[in-house]
Write an enzyme that holds these catalytic residues in place. Structure first.
Site, PDB file in Angstrom:
ATOM      1  N   TYR A   1       0.816  -1.227   0.000  1.00 50.84           N
ATOM      2  CA  TYR A   1       0.000   0.000   0.000  1.00 50.84           C
ATOM      3  C   TYR A   1       0.847   1.274   0.000  1.00 50.84           C
ATOM      4  CZ  TYR A   1      -0.230  -0.180   5.294  1.00 50.84           C
ATOM      5  OH  TYR A   1       0.016  -0.222   6.634  1.00 50.84           O
ATOM      6  N   GLU A   2       0.160   2.387  -0.177  1.00 46.61           N
ATOM      7  CA  GLU A   2       0.807   3.697  -0.331  1.00 46.61           C
ATOM      8  C   GLU A   2       1.762   3.670  -1.536  1.00 46.61           C
ATOM      9  OE1 GLU A   2      -0.473   5.903   1.877  1.00 46.61           O
ATOM     10  OE2 GLU A   2       0.498   7.426   0.640  1.00 46.61           O
ATOM     11  N   GLY A   3       1.327   2.945  -2.588  1.00 44.10           N
ATOM     12  CA  GLY A   3       2.168   2.735  -3.776  1.00 44.10           C
ATOM     13  C   GLY A   3       2.986   1.465  -3.593  1.00 44.10           C
TER      14      GLY A   3
END
Lengths: 592, 592
Positions: A434-436
């Site tokens: 997550y968060e890229g």
């Protein structure tokens, strides 16, 4: 059952011996003398150990439940959040104008590591809220700030970030959620968002959703995305809560880990929303807080490695099995503690040297964010922009690896729920995604950050390494174990960077095929630099006749291990990198 | 939901194009022409795909339950076992004298990969039974064989292996379970065993526990361990079942994965047991079947990587997100399939090149076991003894890594239960631990197998590599991409082996601190050798004008990737290895 021992002494070593934050000229750092930071870290450490950590297996076991639209969090989570709220911890680095404590990021990150280590799933509730706070603080109108920020800072209200939809994760240009303008200036938001962490829960009176959506008629793709506030309960002019808005949780995701956090499907059925900042500039608003959010995820990766290591170490000191090959070390026992076995030590040293090096790296990055924010220092901003994808990608990839290695120390016990080692592995796994995803971090690094300002920030990084080598070239104690390997690894990184400079634009697939290796190369050199700095600091403390010498001797030995056994990975990454795109792209799609 | 596509074509390529088993002079191999193996593999593949794979998520979700001493396995498991039993699959490589099919290990391993890939937890029930069969076949009396083997071969009765106790896992010298001799020649077994896979279940009429215990008055430590048969139900002279024996399941372990398999606490409360083989020689009896069991675990590691890769590949071909940097490849769609992105390909190529190389390596080892068993070939026996810890350790470490990499391809979806990618990761994790942790495999390799017979078997391995290089030195197509890198990697392995030869006994910690790196070095060279052999086979098929050329071209490209990007890891492992024990052992125990 696992336990948590806060690494307060080690954090102090990084903050004061290594980064010397109390001497830095950053506004607000003058407060951060060692007695002040000790008080904060000790108190936070106690909460982490006594309040948050005991709930970690509870959250994993119970998970969250959804019934009639209401999400119940695990037993004890709400009370723990009350403790954080009452102590002002949810607003530790928030703006005092809205009730925050105004502490620098470097201290908040140190505290954040301990809180996340103790209970990552629980800390995501205030974590997401902090993200919403940051976006609104940077892009909200004054009225929006007045209405929402104080409540988010205190966690009376929670916050969320709504990006992903079933058909779009990484590629936000594919967003379908619609925002229809209304006569009163508000918007009607319609669509479905998925994987919304903390999207619905029972720990706050209201939840402020920040939602990416498209205003019909706007530009195609990512240029037509706007950001909206969608409160769960409408907020009246006097700040009190009104009717329920048309947003609801349609389901909870069943997932590998972080069971204590509610990962929600959120349905927006013509919900009332309010535009944040300019129309169609939503992505930029979302990206504002990206540095801090990605640093936070890197710290999560590190934190799970740290707590996993700490518990594995305790297990290895306690569990007896077999005898040291060089002769019994605990002849009074039926067998020696497994820590005597070189292969067990190898695993623990891998973990320890990563955790302590990664900790220094994350806090260095946090101090650069402070410098950038508090001094408008464009060089610091540029450098930290370059480092953030490395912090996020490297600390989560390696944090996962370290948690797996910690689990291995336990033998069969590591596979059972009882010992908790497997939960750290399952929980930390999400941080690589997550968060890229870490692939996106690598792409961001090579395609955006490296070429930015004509490569100026990468040059600045190399200058830091070079200056350190130069400054210490006469230090015989550092030379063979620290300076020489750092120099060699740094050359590998520069060689890879040169390939980008020379071929980057002409052969984009080469850059992209090598991006992950480049990120890891960069990560290893960064940790090598941090270890060299820590070894120097430890040597200085010993030379100055420090009283408690154990930590300094341990630092030097652990750093030596890192540079001898981990840092040489740069040559492998460079070699892979140099193979270019051809081996990666050779197969036709159908041949997979 | 995940699916399973049996790799029958690839298995045939390994068996026939590469290993050329139909030409080998091993008794029983003459039957194995391609039409025969195809029939077997196709049929097994269908069962794997249609019967076993659909139950894999069911087993994960439901797990096993224990109530009133009865263990219930997940819905459908018993029916699936019936299918295997009815088709004779449970005795595929068992002795025809006891109802087995008498197939060679190489074919059973190929089938075993597919069955394990489809449902690892379920296949552990017949897997453990097969282990009990092998131990009794090698060490049981004629009467014991007559009584138990036919039932184990058909899986009318299940079998288990009882080694671990709460205070002893790796160090079996610490066993406390007691076997008191009785006047009738039987023993009363008393003690507690833990982590007993398939210890109790509802899929067979009886369960035959093989139990390690100590006869009072015997030698201390591992030299005083004996092996016993303890049936769940007593077996009467006519073979029918009598009273329940005093053995019971006291609990089920909650664990990270393989939820469909019952991991039992087994309580022996004065249970009747029968000695297998000689008193105090139990460990030797247990170790007899170690080769096959460890090969089987290596194949499990490989199998989970294979099914994880297969599903990730399908996801990457289907999921659209972003555009190829070199221009849209699916302009008619809103975005390109993510397979166009170099970083996604990199991950898939890592997995694919490991899976196919590992498959060849495992089947080569299986063919050496056949040669050893069926021809009493001491050289084959020596070589496979050396390779087995590599097969087990490397294929499970890398199999786990590949499953994690496959999970990463999915982005957020990989973290959700729905897509199944995370189950493969959780399930395969145990393979790095059981049947001897991978640390123990490395120890076995460097301390036992490498020095055995004055290093003769390692020399034999190097000779095989050298002979291949020599034999093909004029092959320009192989030279740069296969022969040169293999030669270089093999030199790294020899350099490390020389360190053992020179210093092994004088500095045992050096050997042990480097053991894991040596194992990985060996694994990489082994896969490099297999890839070179496969590339040669593929080139030969193309030169001979093969009709379907896709698989051969794909083999060559995938092999090139492996040698270009994975094999260079040998240099890193050698470098780590050469740092010796000092960095690993430098810290005092209290400093961890």
């Amino acid at each position: 059952m696992p336990s948590y021992t806060p690494p307060t002494r080690d954090l102090a070593f990084v903050l004061h011996d290594t980064l010397k934050i109390h001497e830095a000229d950053v506004p607000g750092y003058d407060e951060l003398d060692q007695s002040f930071t000790s008080a904060i870290l000790d108190e936070a450490g106690k909460i982490a150990r006594d309040v948050l950590a005991p709930l970690n297996p509870v959250g994993d076991r119970e998970g969250c439940t959804l019934k009639n639209g209401v999400v119940r969090t695990p037993t004890g989570f709400r009370a723990a959040i009350d403790t954080l709220r009452d102590g002002g911890w949810t607003g530790l680095d928030c703006d005092p104008a809205y009730g925050g404590q105004g502490m620098p990021n470097v201290l908040a990150s140190a505290v954040g590591e301990m809180f996340s280590a103790a209970n990552m799933a629980l800390m995501m509730y205030p974590g997401l809220t902090h993200g919403a706070y940051s976006a609104l603080h940077a892009h909200g109108s004054d009225a929006q700030k007045e209405t929402y920020l104080p409540k988010l800072v205190s966690f009376e209200w929670g916050g969320t970030m709504n990006l992903t939809e079933p058909q779009c994760g990484t590629d936000l240009g594919l967003i379908r959620t619609k925002a229809d303008p209304q006569d009163d200036g508000s918007y009607r938001i319609t669509g479905q968002k998925i994987w919304i962490s903390a999207g619905e829960h029972d720990m706050a009176d209201n939840i402020i959703h920040l939602v990416l959506a498209k205003i019909p008629g706007g530009p195609e793709g990512v240029k037509g995305i706007s950001l909206f506030i969608v409160p769960k309960f409408m907020v009246k002019d006097d700040g009190s809560l009104g009717d329920r808005n048309a947003v609801s949780c349609g389901g909870l995701e069943s997932k590998m880990g972080i069971h204590g956090n509610a990962t929600c499907v959120m349905n927006y059925d013509g919900a009332t929303g309010y535009l944040v900042g300019e129309a169609h500039k939503g992505l930029r608003a979302m990206f504002t807080m990206m540095h801090e959010a990605r640093l936070g995820v890197g710290v999560q990766g590190l934190s799970q490695a740290a707590v996993a290591y700490e518990n594995a170490r305790a297990f290895a000191q306690d569990r007896v099995q077999g005898r040291a090959v060089t002769g019994a070390e605990a002849p009074e026992k039926p067998a020696d503690p497994i820590l005597v076995h070189p292969d067990v030590r190898r695993m623990l040293m891998d973990q320890k040297s990563f955790v302590e090096g990664g900790r220094a790296f994350a806090l260095w990055a946090a101090s650069l964010i402070d410098r950038s924010h508090r001094m408008d220092d464009a060089d610091a901003e540029g450098l930290v922009s370059l480092l953030i994808p490395v912090v996020k990608g490297f600390l989560t990839d390696k944090g996962f690896e370290a948690a797996v290695s910690a689990q291995q120390v336990y033998g069969g016990s590591g596979y059972t729920t009882e010992w908790g080692a497997e939960q750290f592995v399952r929980d930390v796994r999400i941080a690589m995604v997550y968060e890229g995803t870490n692939g996106i971090q690598a792409l961001d690094l090579v395609a955006r950050k490296l070429p930015a300002d004509a490569g100026k920030h990468a040059m600045a990084f190399f200058e830091i390494v070079k200056a350190f080598l130069k400054e210490n070239e006469g230090d015989a104690a550092l030379k063979a174990d620290f300076l020489d390997p750092l120099k060699s690894a740094s050359k590998d990184l520069q060689a890879a960077a040169m390939v980008f400079v020379q071929h980057g634009m002409k052969a984009p697939n080469t850059a992209l095929a090598g991006a992950a290796d480049f990120l890891h190369l960069f990560g290893h050199v960064s940790l090598g630099l941090m270890w060299a700095r820590m070894a120097k600091a430890a040597g200085a403390a010993l030379a100055a006749g420090a009283e408690a010498t154990d930590i300094y001797r341990s630092k030097i030995a652990t750093g030596r291990f890192n540079l001898a056994r981990q840092l040489p990975a740069t040559a492998l990454h460079l070699k892979r990198f140099e193979t270019g795109a051809e081996p990666v792209m050779a197969l036709v799609a159908a041949a997979f």
